[in-house]
Design an enzyme around this catalytic site. Structure first.
Site, short mmCIF file in Angstrom:
data_model
loop_
_atom_site.label_atom_id
_atom_site.label_comp_id
_atom_site.label_asym_id
_atom_site.label_seq_id
_atom_site.Cartn_x
_atom_site.Cartn_y
_atom_site.Cartn_z
CE1 TYR A 182 43.30 53.54 17.56
CE2 TYR A 182 44.60 51.68 18.36
CZ TYR A 182 44.07 52.96 18.55
OH TYR A 182 44.30 53.63 19.72
CG ASP A 275 50.44 49.72 12.75
OD1 ASP A 275 51.22 49.12 13.52
OD2 ASP A 275 49.52 50.46 13.14
CE LYS A 303 48.41 45.59 19.93
NZ LYS A 303 47.44 45.86 20.96
C1 LIG Z 1 47.89 47.91 14.44
C2 LIG Z 1 48.02 48.78 15.66
N1 LIG Z 1 48.72 49.91 15.59
C3 LIG Z 1 48.87 50.71 16.67
C4 LIG Z 1 48.30 50.39 17.87
C5 LIG Z 1 48.48 51.29 19.07
O1 LIG Z 1 49.30 50.66 20.00
P1 LIG Z 1 49.23 51.06 21.57
O2 LIG Z 1 47.90 50.62 22.06
O3 LIG Z 1 50.39 50.32 22.17
O4 LIG Z 1 49.40 52.54 21.64
C6 LIG Z 1 47.55 49.22 17.99
C7 LIG Z 1 46.90 48.87 19.26
O5 LIG Z 1 46.14 47.96 19.37
C8 LIG Z 1 47.40 48.40 16.84
O6 LIG Z 1 46.69 47.27 16.90
#
Ligand SMILES: Cc1ncc(COP(=O)(O)O)c(C=O)c1O
Length: 463
Positions: A182, A275, A303
């Protein structure tokens, strides 16, 4: 005007703050049992019933609605350290940690103190500030791939910026992502995107134009041959992955997989993107890239670097980052980006994490927890497998091994749903989906962990 006044009246003005001081595990289990029986959820349910009529699904983010585990969600009243309290007065040991940011513990006193001080100066400047420089330098010092960084307000925004950047820099359009990973909810990434999407059983989302995902190729995680095939067949701008997966449940990469991706991307002229929204400053101070010794070209974060306030960031090699406006032509902006509060919470959180022993503690506690859970699960006769890296963990109700999303999907999700509710009733708050990872914080104690294992033992017997 007073349409929703009755719901406000159900809150307690003050909830019990007992158990904040560490107590032995057995005593904690007894204390939890005392508060646990019965696990009342009347007020949570009332708040959620109202919410369903005024927000889609009653929530601001889908997984919170508990759809995959059934039953109504628990409505939080407050959080502190390793604990959360709901509006019915139940107390939980929390392993969600606001989905990762609360790595030093919720509402940490040191973080709150600096936030209060900075808040006196204002909440948002919309202009450069020294707080941005300080956090940027900390990120650059810590994360091997990052020479320059752009702050955003969420992980999604960071990933959207990164996607545009890798295409602008390479002048190529196709990207490879992995099944079950994700990267936020931008159109181009909503293809086989794990967690929330998998939880709701949506292969992707209506409203995403075909053109937006036409450039998104999907490979299987931990399958290097699959990636090489795609790189041979297409001109690829970037290979983008969660270096440890937390959005298909918890999946660890083979080190050789990460090393192989580094070699292949260089060979085929593509960028490698980690990511690290979830793994950044969690797996180690330098993220998964430091832990595994593989340096990508571009990294996304979120985060932890916002210490519980909304934040995201993307960074990488200077020559790549100088493509971003106003240094270069690739446009990306944000009204609240780099605001002093998010920067301050991030700076203090990273300061705390940098102290000697922080990651050793996260690792030790998490190992103790997952070892205990797996042992009790097996002892109760369940097919179960799982693990941890530093303060991130997870397990599946399947024999395993789980190396990609297809393996994760073999997990018994009906059993997980029962387990989840059972653990709630025993005072343990876990992510309400089999396809999410768990998070330890520095505020958790051995007694918390042992109380959790004791609760797990009881719950496993009932599945
Ligand atoms: C690996 C990863 N990338 C991107 C995101 C998206 O971040 P946000 O929820 O702060 O938009 C998340 C959210 O859990 C994530 O786990």
């Amino acid at each position: 005007m007073m349409k929703y006044a009755p719901i406000a009246a159900i809150f307690f003005p003050a909830l019990a703050t007992a158990f904040l001081t560490p107590v032995p595990a057995k005593q904690q289990v007894r204390m939890m049992a005392a508060t646990m029986a019965p696990h009342k959820t009347d007020k949570s349910s009332a708040v959620f019933e109202e919410a369903k009529n005024i927000m889609p699904g009653g929530v601001s983010s889908p997984v919170r609605a508990f759809k995959s585990v059934g039953g109504n969600p628990i409505v939080f009243d407050k959080v502190k350290g390793a604990y959360a309290w709901d509006v019915d007065g139940n107390k939980y040991i929390d392993y969600v940690g606001s989905w990762g940011p609360a790595i030093v513990g919720h509402a940490d006193d040191e973080v709150l103190k600096v936030l209060n001080e900075v808040m006196e100066k204002g909440t948002s400047f919309g202009a450069p500030s020294v707080y941005e420089n300080t956090l940027a330098k900390m990120v650059i010092d810590a994360v091997p791939s990052v020479e320059m960084v752009r702050f955003t307000n969420s992980g999604t925004e960071a990933c959207m910026g990164m996607l545009r950047l890798v295409r602008a820099f390479t002048k190529r359009e196709k990207v490879i992502k992995f099944d079950g990973c994700y990267h936020g909810h931008a159109d181009g990434f909503l293809v086989q995107a794990g967690s929330g999407v998998a939880t709701l059983g949506l292969p992707d989302s209506p409203g995403v134009p075909q053109g937006s995902t036409a450039g998104t190729l999907v490979a299987e995680y931990n399958n290097l041959a699959n990636v090489e095939q795609l790189l041979k067949e297409h001109e690829v701008a970037a290979v983008i992955l969660e270096p440890v997966v937390g959005n298909s449940g918890f999946i660890v990469p083979d080190k050789s997989f990460l090393e192989g991706l580094r070699k292949l991307t260089t060979q085929y002229g593509a960028l490698l993107v980690f990511d690290e929204v979830m793994t950044g400053f969690r797996i180690s101070y330098g993220g998964a890239q430091q832990y595994f010794g593989v340096t990508p070209d571009v990294t996304t974060m979120g985060k932890v670097i916002g210490g519980g306030l909304p934040v995201g960031a993307y960074g990488g090699r200077k020559d790549i980052m100088e493509t971003v406006a106003p240094a270069g032509p690739m446009y990306q902006a944000g009204t609240l980006s780099g605001n002093p509060l998010a920067m301050t919470a991030g700076i203090k959180t990273l300061e705390i994490l940098k102290r000697p022993g922080a990651y050793e503690k996260l690792d030790r506690l998490t190992e103790r927890l997952i070892t205990g859970i797996l042992k009790e699960g097996k002892a109760a006769g369940h097919a179960i497998c799982g693990g941890h890296v530093s303060g991130m963990f997870g397990f599946f109700f399947t024999e395993g091994p789980v190396r990609c999303f297809a393996d994760a999907a073999k997990s018994d999700t009906a059993k997980f749903a029962k387990w989840h509710r059972g653990m709630l009733e025993h005072g343990v708050y876990l992510a309400p989906s089999q396809y999410e990872a768990g998070f330890m914080s520095l505020a958790h104690t051995e007694a918390d962990v042992d109380a959790t294992i004791a609760a797990a033992k009881e719950v496993f017997k009932t599945l």
